[in-house]
Design an enzyme around this catalytic site. Structure first.
Site, PDB file in Angstrom:
ATOM      1  N   HIS A  86       0.800  -1.269  -0.005  1.00  0.00           N
ATOM      2  CA  HIS A  86       0.099   0.042   0.148  1.00  0.00           C
ATOM      3  C   HIS A  86       0.701   1.230  -0.039  1.00  0.00           C
ATOM      4  O   HIS A  86       0.166   2.599  -0.250  1.00  0.00           O
ATOM      5  CB  HIS A  86      -0.923   0.018   0.997  1.00  0.00           C
ATOM      6  CG  HIS A  86      -0.333   0.383   2.448  1.00  0.00           C
ATOM      7  ND1 HIS A  86       0.385  -0.701   3.284  1.00  0.00           N
ATOM      8  CD2 HIS A  86      -0.103   1.548   3.176  1.00  0.00           C
ATOM      9  CE1 HIS A  86       0.978   0.134   4.285  1.00  0.00           C
ATOM     10  NE2 HIS A  86       0.619   1.452   4.226  1.00  0.00           N
TER      11      HIS A  86
HETATM   12  C1  UD1 Z   1      -2.064   5.726   5.571  1.00  0.00           C
HETATM   13  C2  UD1 Z   1      -0.993   6.265   6.227  1.00  0.00           C
HETATM   14  C3  UD1 Z   1       0.015   5.020   5.975  1.00  0.00           C
HETATM   15  C4  UD1 Z   1      -0.446   3.780   6.767  1.00  0.00           C
HETATM   16  C5  UD1 Z   1      -1.551   3.350   6.136  1.00  0.00           C
HETATM   17  C6  UD1 Z   1      -2.213   2.210   6.682  1.00  0.00           C
HETATM   18  C7  UD1 Z   1      -0.490   8.639   5.962  1.00  0.00           C
HETATM   19  C8  UD1 Z   1       0.342   9.496   5.083  1.00  0.00           C
HETATM   20  N1  UD1 Z   1      -0.263   7.232   5.443  1.00  0.00           N
HETATM   21  O1  UD1 Z   1      -1.819   5.434   4.332  1.00  0.00           O
HETATM   22  O2  UD1 Z   1       1.276   5.459   6.907  1.00  0.00           O
HETATM   23  O3  UD1 Z   1       0.515   2.762   6.672  1.00  0.00           O
HETATM   24  O4  UD1 Z   1      -2.597   4.603   6.316  1.00  0.00           O
HETATM   25  O5  UD1 Z   1      -3.356   1.879   5.927  1.00  0.00           O
HETATM   26  O6  UD1 Z   1      -1.068   8.884   6.793  1.00  0.00           O
HETATM   27  N2  UD1 Z   1      -9.317   4.489   1.517  1.00  0.00           N
HETATM   28  C9  UD1 Z   1     -10.500   3.959   1.176  1.00  0.00           C
HETATM   29  N3  UD1 Z   1     -10.950   3.580   2.661  1.00  0.00           N
HETATM   30  C10 UD1 Z   1     -10.364   3.958   3.557  1.00  0.00           C
HETATM   31  C11 UD1 Z   1      -9.372   4.614   3.718  1.00  0.00           C
HETATM   32  C12 UD1 Z   1      -8.670   4.821   2.548  1.00  0.00           C
HETATM   33  O7  UD1 Z   1     -10.945   3.945   0.293  1.00  0.00           O
HETATM   34  O8  UD1 Z   1     -11.168   3.378   4.762  1.00  0.00           O
HETATM   35  C13 UD1 Z   1      -8.450   5.068   0.270  1.00  0.00           C
HETATM   36  C14 UD1 Z   1      -8.733   6.464  -0.556  1.00  0.00           C
HETATM   37  O9  UD1 Z   1      -9.345   6.287  -1.782  1.00  0.00           O
HETATM   38  C15 UD1 Z   1      -7.699   7.260  -0.021  1.00  0.00           C
HETATM   39  C16 UD1 Z   1      -6.485   6.258  -0.041  1.00  0.00           C
HETATM   40  O10 UD1 Z   1      -7.076   4.814   0.217  1.00  0.00           O
HETATM   41  O11 UD1 Z   1      -7.742   8.322  -0.513  1.00  0.00           O
HETATM   42  C17 UD1 Z   1      -5.514   6.590   0.978  1.00  0.00           C
HETATM   43  O12 UD1 Z   1      -5.827   6.633   2.095  1.00  0.00           O
HETATM   44  P1  UD1 Z   1      -4.934   7.447   3.170  1.00  0.00           P
HETATM   45  O13 UD1 Z   1      -5.477   7.223   4.529  1.00  0.00           O
HETATM   46  O14 UD1 Z   1      -4.846   8.806   2.688  1.00  0.00           O
HETATM   47  O15 UD1 Z   1      -3.615   6.826   3.079  1.00  0.00           O
HETATM   48  P2  UD1 Z   1      -3.242   5.170   3.310  1.00  0.00           P
HETATM   49  O16 UD1 Z   1      -2.713   4.722   1.840  1.00  0.00           O
HETATM   50  O17 UD1 Z   1      -4.378   4.395   3.609  1.00  0.00           O
END
Ligand code: UD1
Length: 359
Positions: free
Chosen positions: A203
């Site tokens: 991820h």
């Molecule tokens: C975040 C953390 C990362 C951690 C990871 C664990 C930051 C910068 N990164 O990354 O350190 O290891 O979480 O999972 O904070 N999304 C969904 N549903 C959700 C959550 C996210 O669909 O419940 C999708 C959305 O499109 C979102 C993308 O995932 O834009 C990224 O989510 P985000 O929380 O921004 O970053 P992670 O890649 O999950």
């Protein structure tokens, strides 16, 4: 003493859960705030429920660019802190939620305890590295999981009275929940696997937001002559579909593409897998704790101890390097020696430091 803990993303529900237990057991006034950075049932609700964290306030911030997401969290968290006036805030890990919580508190002159302080990948473009450096530098109590973390902080000029070697709260979370997993989880039957499989997760932004890297990882997975169980993070699922790689992976025959798993189920799979293939930080450690070898899809790791002890290798995201790394580790036995991440007392030590310093 009034403590406020701030979480929002999957790994931090895990990291905070033993601390919440410890704080509650001592009848200390505590508020748990969930920013809503993660909001899907698989990424949030299941963890909140399984880890008994439902007594919390949910801010529903959701996704967005880094600035937008962090900025919205900062605005909301400032309101919550001005309303509740905590004596100290606790922020675990290195996510955008961690940064927003620390920024809101430092501007209100509220002391900050950073749980999992001092970790460094030394990759300055990595979002988590930016977050952890900034949070460490505005925190008052730096709770370090390892000696390596302490020496990183010393190299950055932190004075001795700011950091505390407490161990890792993930050790408690992992080992205690693994006991429950052995009673509760039926994931092996559900997926139709027994042992000998590879468990994969991907991820990290540098791996999934870049088409070439993600294509390489998919090509490597498909070429590996082993059963791979692959719970797909929502960010990765979006990119696989956007880059046209999803169908190829799903139809590969050897890769079982599934939704993100509950913590109990995931721990059970780690313990039964022959090998872990991941770019997650926490999973490198969980693999170590549960006795499974790891191949990490990154060039550097914050958890250098796992590599030094010979139970983890770094292969980056090149097709050949991944395949060779997997072959090498599939033929190795887990003989990794002492656990450098501490005993199951990190939470106890953290709360004791706070009780002594803040009264
Ligand atoms: C975040 C953390 C990362 C951690 C990871 C664990 C930051 C910068 N990164 O990354 O350190 O290891 O979480 O999972 O904070 N999304 C969904 N549903 C959700 C959550 C996210 O669909 O419940 C999708 C959305 O499109 C979102 C993308 O995932 O834009 C990224 O989510 P985000 O929380 O921004 O970053 P992670 O890649 O999950």
């Amino acid at each position: 003493m009034k403590i406020m803990s701030i979480v929002g993303a999957r790994p931090n529900f895990i990291k905070i859960s033993p601390l919440v237990r410890e704080i509650e057991n001592r009848n200390i006034d505590h508020r748990l705030i969930h920013t809503g950075q993660h909001y899907d049932a698989e990424m949030s609700d299941f963890f909140i429920n399984d880890l008994h964290l439902s007594d919390m306030e949910y801010l529903r911030i959701g996704s967005g660019t880094h600035g937008y997401q962090t900025g919205r969290m900062l605005m909301e968290l400032e309101q919550v802190m001005m309303r509740d006036k905590p004596d100290v805030i606790l922020v675990p890990g290195d996510t955008n939620t961690t940064l927003a919580g620390a920024l809101a508190a430092v501007k209100l002159n509220i002391p900050i305890g950073h749980v999992e302080a001092g970790l460094r990948s030394f990759i300055s473009t990595m979002p988590e590295e930016i977050n952890r450096v900034l949070v460490d530098h505005c925190s008052n109590y730096l709770f370090c999981p390892t000696e390596t973390a302490i020496s990183n902080l010393k190299n950055e000029g932190f004075s001795d009275d700011k950091f505390f070697l407490v161990g890792d709260t993930m050790v408690e979370a992992c080992l205690q929940n693994y006991i429950i997993a052995q009673e509760k989880s039926n994931i092996l039957e559900k997926l139709g696997v027994r042992d000998g499989f590879i468990l994969a997760t991907v991820h990290r932004a540098e791996n999934v937001d870049d088409k070439t890297s993600l294509q390489n990882i998919v090509d490597a997975f498909i070429s590996i002559d082993e059963r791979i169980v692959f719970p797909v993070h929502p960010r990765t699922l979006n990119r696989l579909k956007e880059f046209g790689l999803y169908d190829n992976l799903k139809d590969s025959g050897n890769v079982l593409v599934i939704e993100p798993l509950r913590y109990f189920d995931f721990l059970m799979l780690i313990s039964k897998a022959k090998l872990i293939l991941t770019d997650s930080g926490g999973i490198q450690k969980e693999a170590f704790l549960l006795g499974t070898l790891c191949v990490t899809l990154r060039d550097k790791t914050e958890w250098v101890e796992t590599v030094d002890l010979g139970c983890n290798i770094l292969v980056g995201s090149g097709v050949e390097k991944i395949i060779v790394g997997v072959e090498m580790m599939m033929n190795r036995e887990f003989e990794c020696g002492v656990n450098p991440f501490g005993d199951e007392k990190a939470s106890e030590r953290i709360v004791e430091v706070l009780a002594k310093e803040i009264s």
